[in-house]
Enzyme design. Structure first.
Site, PDB file in Angstrom:
ATOM      1  NE  ARG A 292     -65.152 -74.536  54.398  1.00  0.00           N
ATOM      2  CZ  ARG A 292     -64.697 -73.306  53.453  1.00  0.00           C
ATOM      3  NH1 ARG A 292     -63.667 -72.616  54.235  1.00  0.00           N
ATOM      4  NH2 ARG A 292     -64.633 -73.288  52.450  1.00  0.00           N
ATOM      5  NE  ARG A 338     -72.923 -74.295  47.999  1.00  0.00           N
ATOM      6  CZ  ARG A 338     -72.014 -74.245  48.461  1.00  0.00           C
ATOM      7  NH1 ARG A 338     -72.004 -72.680  48.774  1.00  0.00           N
ATOM      8  NH2 ARG A 338     -71.309 -74.389  48.597  1.00  0.00           N
TER       9      ARG A 338
END
Ligand code: MV4
Length: 502
Positions: A292, A338
């Site tokens: 992905r 993040r």
């Protein structure tokens, strides 16, 4: 040619995918759950369809509803983003059956790479080094004991259907082997409905280094160099960077070649990532392949200078790769942090809720991939990722300084965030010196948890605004400002500062 893409995802990645669609003139369809009616991806899209209640199983993971949404809006392709249905072979097959292009690899490649045992077998047939371990699943305990006696302790027992650390057991002493096998098997059975397990030699304190690959449907396969992802906490990545401070030009060339061979072993097409663990002697081993687009893809985009989503769309359109491996270069250094809605003071518990204020960092070399806005409420149902802060600079040192600057000008109130923790990582000597592996956070926990008093750029701006505001008011009331007003000014300043909890 693809003219309309349904993005089967939410949050920052849905918005990020739609941005590329917009640039190439492709219409975007958003799908959303009942709690996501006000989400940014819904506002950004050209069309949006509600696909059910908040729980993912009844919305973002419901294959029938997503296919129906694509059909009713006339979307000719579906981009799954990451998570949700992105690595679901049944979903990829269903898209094909319905005549919808799945923007990703073949169902077969997803299936082989989704199973650790078949992935190991596939890539090792193509001469990619895997961690010394069992060739297939462990069928009986005596066989396992024999094998462990050959390779020696410690070993890792892993679930074939596992990933992200689930169904994994470290065995250090002989008398724990049998119970560890049973525990791993039952954990795998209940978590994945598949109790197949295998055994690998344990690699102590490895680096996690992954290679981005791109391949078209004609067998052209390239890699876009590495990402260093060793800064992680409980199998959740926290900071990623590229290039890896550990890498040498020779090792990069060799691992890149192996990453391409791993992808070719399953006739891979689309964007994908080959994960390796690398030990202190620079021995490297294939761990798994992610079939992905990954969360951390922007650092590769910045350093290599390409749009990975645009490449995915071109490949799905049946176009040939126009990038030439020999012409690709890594330019400068990129780091991603993040930003999670979680509380570092409370064991990193998720902290969903209403965003009262957000000031995003800007300026030279800064990219902010987010989706929240003032007044938006982060739901409890999904991943607590708020945004990704990506910086670029010419050198690693400058990139760290830039990330530190950007984090200090990032202000979010209303929910707890990991920003403070990330600032400390940028200030940690081991990180600065590139001296870290997958044990970085636990090794430096005391340093990283330490609070320090700093006024952020953003707080400075807020304070300046208050002062100017107040001075304006004073001036209006009394055109010639006497010195005596200064005391009032500072009192007012202090009062407002404490109101804002700065
Ligand atoms: C390992 C390992 C050491 N030796 N396998 C963790 C997640 C899963 N994808 C595989 N993992 C590991 N497998 C062997 N044979 C150490 C880890 C590991 C790890 C790997 C990558 C990034 C972070 C990690 C943190 C702890 C353990």
């Amino acid at each position: 040619m693809i003219e309309k893409i349904l993005v089967a995802n939410r949050g920052e990645i849905a918005v990020r995918i739609m941005r590329s669609c917009r640039e190439v003139g492709i219409h975007c369809v958003a799908v959303f759950s009942e709690v996501d009616r006000k989400a940014m991806h819904v506002r950004y899209a050209d069309e949006a369809i509600c696909i059910g209640p908040a729980p993912s199983n009844e919305s973002y993971l419901d294959i029938d509803k997503i296919i129906d949404a694509a059909k009713s809006t006339g979307a000719d392709a579906i981009h799954p983003g990451y998570g949700f249905l992105s690595e679901n072979a049944m979903f990829a097959e269903r898209c094909a059956k319905e005549g919808i292009i799945f923007i990703g690899p073949s169902a077969e490649a997803i299936r082989i790479m989704g199973d650790k045992i078949s992935a190991r077998q596939a890539v090792s047939k193509n001469k990619v080094p895997v961690v010394p371990g069992t060739d297939g699943p462990i069928t009986d305990e005596d066989e396992a004991l024999n094998f462990i006696h050959q390779i020696g302790l410690p070993v890792m027992i892993k679930a074939s259907a596992g990933g992200g650390g689930k169904g994994m057991r470290l065995v250090k002493v002989e008398n724990e082997i049998k119970s560890a096998i049973r525990a791993a098997r039952s954990e795998a059975k209940s978590a994945f409905g598949n109790d197949a397990i295998f055994i690998e030699k344990y690699i102590d304190s490895p680096h996690h280094i992954e290679f981005q690959i791109l391949a078209d449907q004609f067998g052209n396969t390239i890699h876009l160099f590495e990402r260093e992802c060793s800064v992680q906490r409980r199998h959740q990545k926290v900071v990623e960077e590229t290039p890896s401070p550990l890498m040498t030009p020779e090792l990069r060339k060799e691992m890149g070649k192996m990453a391409v061979q791993a992808a070719k072993s399953v006739n891979y097409y689309g964007a994908g990532t080959i994960e390796f663990i690398v030990d202190d002697n620079l021995n490297y081993y294939f761990l798994e392949m992610n079939t992905r687009l990954q969360v951390e893809h922007p650092i590769t985009e910045r350093v290599v200078g390409i749009d990975l989503v645009k490449q995915q769309i071109n490949i799905a359109n049946g176009e040939k790769l126009e990038l030439d491996q020999e012409e690709l270069r890594q330019n400068g250094h990129a780091i991603e942090c993040r930003i999670y809605a979680e509380d570092p003071d409370n064991n990193f518990m998720p902290s969903p809720g209403l965003i009262q204020h957000i000031t995003e960092p800007l300026g030279l070399g800064v990219r902010h991939d987010g989706y929240v806005y003032e007044g938006y409420e982060i739901p409890i149902y999904y991943d607590p990722l708020i945004s990704k802060l990506i910086v670029w600079a010419g050198t690693r040192d400058e990139a760290i300084n830039r990330m530190r600057r950007a984090l200090y000008s990032y202000k979010i109130t209303g929910v707890k965030t990991s920003i403070r923790f990330l600032k400390r990582i940028m200030e940690c000597p081991d990180f600065r010196h590139g001296n870290y592996n997958t044990h970085f956070i636990e090794k430096n926990l005391e340093f990283l948890m330490k609070k320090q008093d700093c006024t952020s750029d953003c707080e400075d701006v807020a304070i300046m605004t208050i002062l100017i505001d107040y001075l304006d008011k004073l001036e209006q009331a009394q055109p010639t400002r006497p010195e005596g007003q200064r005391g009032n000014l500072w009192k007012e300043y202090g009062r407002r500062r404490s109101l804002l909890r700065l």
